[in-house]
Motif scaffolding. Structure first.
Motif: not given
Length: 369
Positions: A165-170
């Motif tokens: 759920d890390h933002p960088a993976r979005q």
């Protein structure tokens, strides 16, 4: 069959008659004299000295004469041919000299006139600074490591302790390669090269990883969707934060000059623990502008330090994911943007200048190899 006519008078053969030979010679001489240029002289030569010329045809008639008549005819023809050849050679020399003089006059070049000097080529400054950084660390015994720009999502995120759920993976930060769910991305940092190094090498590991990376940023003066990073990784026994600080200080001096140093500010990164931001002592005011209104510094905003990159001690989870025993080995990692480094070191104001391909921008950095 009757024998040869020994009483045959060669004078009676028209082409060999003295008056005819003289006329043929005079016509040739006049044609050569009247030739205005080399082309006309060549035509006159073919007409008066060629295989079908009158003098050549007359010369063939000599063979048909009786022996007692050949000598006189031969001398007459030979004398005429000699005069024709000499006239041709003389006129040829004159016309060639005139042609050369005309060429010198019409094709003359004034070497004193100014002329546009050819522009020297230039290498892109990002290539230069990448190689300079690599030289700094190879001089310390490090290796230069490279990896693919289209990378597996596991190496780009999971191996580096990025949670699902890390933002960088979005999609807001990462370019995912179609089809959806392919597990392939355009790498968002050069850290996957560090992961690949740990998976394929055995400690001790000392690598520097320069390369191009991709993020979904808008192109403006300080951001670009395609940029360059350089990251360093050390994995060995007994590595501490002090080794990281000493390495960064050496890096700063090598890139920006003597008297500069790095400062570490606590921060958080998934792949390092503890983690820190790397601040660079302002290379313009060298900290003298702090609290000094008489010496303001636009470069650092009179704060004395400039944010440069990130660093930290390699997270044991990253070591474990890459097959390295965290109980035995430790390490550190750091990463900086090459565009940002170039802006700091050379005073570049707009990052768009680096990507627009204007040779005037690159030319000022020269051809250093």
């Amino acid at each position: 069959m009757s024998g040869p006519n020994k009483n045959y008078d060669p004078v009676e053969v028209t082409p060999l008659h003295a008056d005819e030979v003289d006329r043929t010679r005079d016509e040739a001489l006049e044609a050569f004299r009247a030739a205005p240029d080399l082309a006309a002289l060549q035509e006159a030569k073919v007409a008066h000295l060629g295989e079908r010329s009158p003098i050549a045809l007359a010369n063939r008639e000599i063979g048909a004469l009786p022996p007692q008549g050949r000598k006189e005819a031969g001398q007459r023809i030979g004398s005429a041919r000699k005069a024709i050849n000499e006239a041709y050679a003389s006129r040829l020399a004159v016309l060639e000299a005139e042609h050369e003089q005309r060429m010198l006059a019409t094709e003359q070049v004034d070497v004193t006139l100014p002329w546009p000097a050819p522009q020297l080529g230039a290498r892109h400054p990002l290539s230069l600074i990448s190689e300079q950084i690599a030289d700094v660390f190879t001089a310390l015994g490090w290796d230069v490591a490279e990896g693919p720009e289209v990378e597996a999502e596991w190496l780009n995120f999971d191996a580096l302790n990025f949670q699902p759920d890390h933002p960088a993976r979005q999609m807001q930060d990462t370019f995912f390669v179609e089809p959806a769910g392919s597990g392939t991305v355009l790498r968002t940092h050069t850290s996957p090269v560090q992961a690949r190094s740990m998976l394929t090498r055995k400690p001790p590991i000392y690598v520097i990883c320069p390369g191009r990376v991709f993020r979904t940023d808008e192109l403006d003066a300080t951001h670009t969707p395609v940029f360059h990073q350089v990251e360093g990784l050390v994995v060995d026994e007994g590595i501490t934060l002090a080794h990281l600080k000493g390495t960064l200080d050496h890096f700063v001096v090598s890139m920006f000059g003597e008297g500069l140093q790095a400062r570490l500010r606590p921060n958080f990164f998934p792949f390092t623990e503890p983690s820190a931001e790397v601040d660079l002592l302002c290379f313009v005011c060298r900290g003298d502008s702090v609290g000094n209104p008489d010496r303001p510094c636009r470069t650092c905003g009179s704060e004395g330090w400039i944010e440069w990159g990130g660093c930290g001690v390699v997270n044991p989870r990253v070591l474990q994911a890459c097959g390295i025993d965290p109980e035995r080995y430790s390490g550190f990692a750091f990463g900086m943007g090459l565009e940002r480094t170039l802006m700091f070191r050379n005073g570049v104001q707009d990052m768009r200048d680096m990507v627009e391909g204007d040779v005037r921008f690159s030319r000022q950095f020269g051809m250093e190899i």
